[in-house]
Enzyme design. Structure first.
Site, PDB file in Angstrom:
ATOM      1  N   GLY A   1      48.598 -67.152 -10.300  1.00 12.31           N
ATOM      2  CA  GLY A   1      48.859 -66.841 -11.502  1.00 12.31           C
ATOM      3  C   GLY A   1      48.402 -65.550 -12.038  1.00 12.31           C
ATOM      4  CB  THR A   2      45.183 -63.956 -11.883  1.00 10.71           C
ATOM      5  OG1 THR A   2      44.558 -64.885 -12.506  1.00 10.71           O
ATOM      6  CG2 THR A   2      44.650 -62.619 -12.296  1.00 10.71           C
TER       7      THR A   2
ATOM      8  CG  ASN B   1      44.432 -71.042 -20.777  1.00 10.81           C
ATOM      9  OD1 ASN B   1      45.234 -70.247 -21.517  1.00 10.81           O
ATOM     10  ND2 ASN B   1      43.177 -70.792 -20.729  1.00 10.81           N
TER      11      ASN B   1
ATOM     12  CD  GLN C   1      46.778 -74.545 -17.784  1.00  8.81           C
ATOM     13  OE1 GLN C   1      46.820 -75.698 -17.715  1.00  8.81           O
ATOM     14  NE2 GLN C   1      45.787 -73.852 -17.117  1.00  8.81           N
TER      15      GLN C   1
ATOM     16  CG  HIS D   1      44.946 -73.550  -8.808  1.00  8.88           C
ATOM     17  ND1 HIS D   1      43.753 -73.708  -9.750  1.00  8.88           N
ATOM     18  CD2 HIS D   1      45.426 -72.393  -9.202  1.00  8.88           C
ATOM     19  CE1 HIS D   1      43.405 -72.705 -10.452  1.00  8.88           C
ATOM     20  NE2 HIS D   1      44.551 -71.834 -10.294  1.00  8.88           N
TER      21      HIS D   1
ATOM     22  CB  THR E   1      51.136 -60.922   6.356  1.00  8.92           C
ATOM     23  OG1 THR E   1      51.135 -59.931   7.001  1.00  8.92           O
ATOM     24  CG2 THR E   1      51.580 -62.264   7.091  1.00  8.92           C
TER      25      THR E   1
ATOM     26  CB  CYS F   1      34.536 -66.151 -17.407  1.00 13.03           C
ATOM     27  SG  CYS F   1      32.818 -66.152 -17.518  1.00 13.03           S
TER      28      CYS F   1
HETATM   29  N1  PLP Z   1      47.655 -68.341 -16.879  1.00 15.85           N
HETATM   30  C1  PLP Z   1      47.202 -69.334 -17.491  1.00 15.85           C
HETATM   31  C2  PLP Z   1      47.647 -69.769 -18.670  1.00 15.85           C
HETATM   32  C3  PLP Z   1      46.270 -70.062 -16.888  1.00 15.85           C
HETATM   33  O1  PLP Z   1      45.739 -71.223 -17.439  1.00 15.85           O
HETATM   34  C4  PLP Z   1      45.503 -69.484 -15.577  1.00 15.85           C
HETATM   35  C5  PLP Z   1      44.534 -70.258 -14.923  1.00 15.85           C
HETATM   36  O2  PLP Z   1      43.636 -70.728 -15.648  1.00 15.85           O
HETATM   37  C6  PLP Z   1      46.055 -68.354 -15.292  1.00 15.85           C
HETATM   38  C7  PLP Z   1      47.259 -67.767 -16.019  1.00 15.85           C
HETATM   39  C8  PLP Z   1      45.718 -67.705 -13.967  1.00 15.85           C
HETATM   40  O3  PLP Z   1      46.181 -68.484 -12.626  1.00 15.85           O
HETATM   41  P1  PLP Z   1      45.509 -68.464 -11.357  1.00 15.85           P
HETATM   42  O4  PLP Z   1      44.053 -69.274 -11.636  1.00 15.85           O
HETATM   43  O5  PLP Z   1      46.442 -69.033 -10.406  1.00 15.85           O
HETATM   44  O6  PLP Z   1      45.318 -67.013 -10.906  1.00 15.85           O
END
Ligand code: PLP
Length: 379
Positions: free
Chosen positions: A73-74, A145, A175, A197, A233, A322
């Site tokens: 997600g990040t 979140n 979320q 995840h 990849t 964090c």
């Molecule tokens: N965005 C939200 C709202 C999240 O809650 C999170 C993870 O806590 C992320 C992005 C980041 O996702 P990832 O852990 O897959 O990098």
């Protein structure tokens, strides 16, 4: 140390679903091709990735060709913000309660935040006032979140497209994916982030949906995978597991949400009864994700409380975790106007697909006991 475990941190990560594990195992063993190759072993891997792409497209409500697999997600959030800004530089806005994965890239490109109200809902009038004809991107999460507030992303898209017709709208659905019907919510949204995840797939996999015509530049250059938007990849096992988790989630979404909501409500009611002065944070329970519970407890510090809860076998959190594992002051609570002395006793308990009645019972015994101990109240 208690032997009993209540895992109530599903917003941080939720256990791997058995369906995801089963789908991944062959790809950690006898199946192993590089999807970018041309021979039969490679083609089989490509087919697996393409089938997974179909699953993501179905869940988000987009075309398979609009799905860009990422390392989570990040990375999806960073690609959305930095990638769109690189393609079309201009002012960028996001809500004040976004995840750091949006807030930090928005700050890096010189963007700014839009306030939220006491429920954590974006102020649409403030958003409208800040939009200009050259605004390039607006990013608003589908659900938060920390407190679970669901945002009116459809109304955000309507305002943005009316006031800044060339701006793109990004929604972080990380979320929300487990709980909400995304295709209904995300019509008119140009970019969507999802993460494996948080739905019972493996960690380190995600996707950014980029609707056709959205201006965007790649951040990672290389072999040109994912329509040139994400070279590297593919993590075939991870992608296959992500898709299996999504399919399992979708197959029982309403049933799981109803069960999780009932567990969350029992947990919330029990804690509010047992801890005098406890306050539930955020909007009404129906305006929150079904598994989200955030409370502020009087006369305790989150860090000390989490330590005692961990000893008692209750896995919870305060603000989002964090990398150091340390608790940071919550920008989300600050943006919602929660007074700092109340925010000091913040506790986030998030229920998920695998949560049992016994886990809720355990937390209902352990949390009031830990709070009483910290408050110096005799047991
Ligand atoms: N965005 C939200 C709202 C999240 O809650 C999170 C993870 O806590 C992320 C992005 C980041 O996702 P990832 O852990 O897959 O990098």
């Amino acid at each position: 140390m208690s032997d009993q475990l209540a895992y109530l941190d599903h917003a941080a990560t939720t256990p791997l679903r058995p369906e995801a594990r089963a789908a991944m195992l062959p790809w950690l063993g006898e199946r192993f091709g590089n999807p970018s190759g041309a021979h039969r072993v490679a083609r089989a891997a490509r087919q697996a990735v393409d089938e997974a792409r179909d699953a993501v497209a179905e869940v988000v409500g987009c075309r398979p060709g609009e799905v860009v697999f990422t390392g989570g997600g990040t990375e999806a959030d960073n690609l959305a913000v930095r990638g769109v800004h690189a393609a079309r530089p201009g002012p960028v806005l996001c809500s004040a309660v976004e995840h750091e994965a949006v807030l930090r890239p928005v700050a890096e490109v010189g963007g700014s935040t839009v306030p939220v109200d006491a429920r954590g809902v974006i102020d649409l009038e403030a958003l409208e006032a800040r939009l200009t004809a050259d605004t390039t991107l607006v990013s608003v999460m589908v659900a938060n979140n920390e407190v679970g507030t669901v945002q009116p992303v459809g109304a955000v898209a309507e305002v943005v497209h009316r006031r800044a017709p060339t701006a793109s709208v990004h929604a972080d659905a990380v979320q929300a994916t487990s709980w909400l019907p995304l295709p209904d919510l995300l019509a008119g949204i140009d970019l969507v982030s999802v993460s494996s995840h948080k739905v019972g797939g493996p960690q380190g996999v995600g996707a950014l949906v980029v609707r056709g015509g959205t201006p965007i530049r790649a951040l990672a250059l290389g072999g040109g995978q994912e329509r040139e938007l994400r070279s590297g990849t593919h993590d075939v096992a991870g992608i296959v597991g992500f898709a299996a988790a999504l399919r399992a989630t979708l197959a029982a979404q309403d049933r799981t949400a109803a069960r999780v909501r009932a567990l969350r409500d029992r947990l919330a009611d029990g804690l509010l009864d047992a801890v005098p002065g406890a306050v539930e944070t955020g909007p009404g329970r129906d305006e929150r994700l079904p598994g989200a519970l955030h409370v502020c407890l009087p006369g305790v510090e989150s860090e000390a409380l989490l330590f005692l809860l961990d000893e008692a076998g209750v896995c919870a959190s305060a603000a989002s975790a964090c990398a150091s594992g340390a608790q940071q002051a919550s920008h989300v609570l600050a943006a919602m106007g929660v007074p700092a002395d109340r925010a000091r006793g913040a506790l986030r308990l998030t229920v998920g697909w695998s949560t049992t009645d016994a886990e809720v019972d355990h937390a209902l015994a352990a949390v009031p006991a830990a709070v009483a101990r910290l408050q110096g109240v005799p047991a």
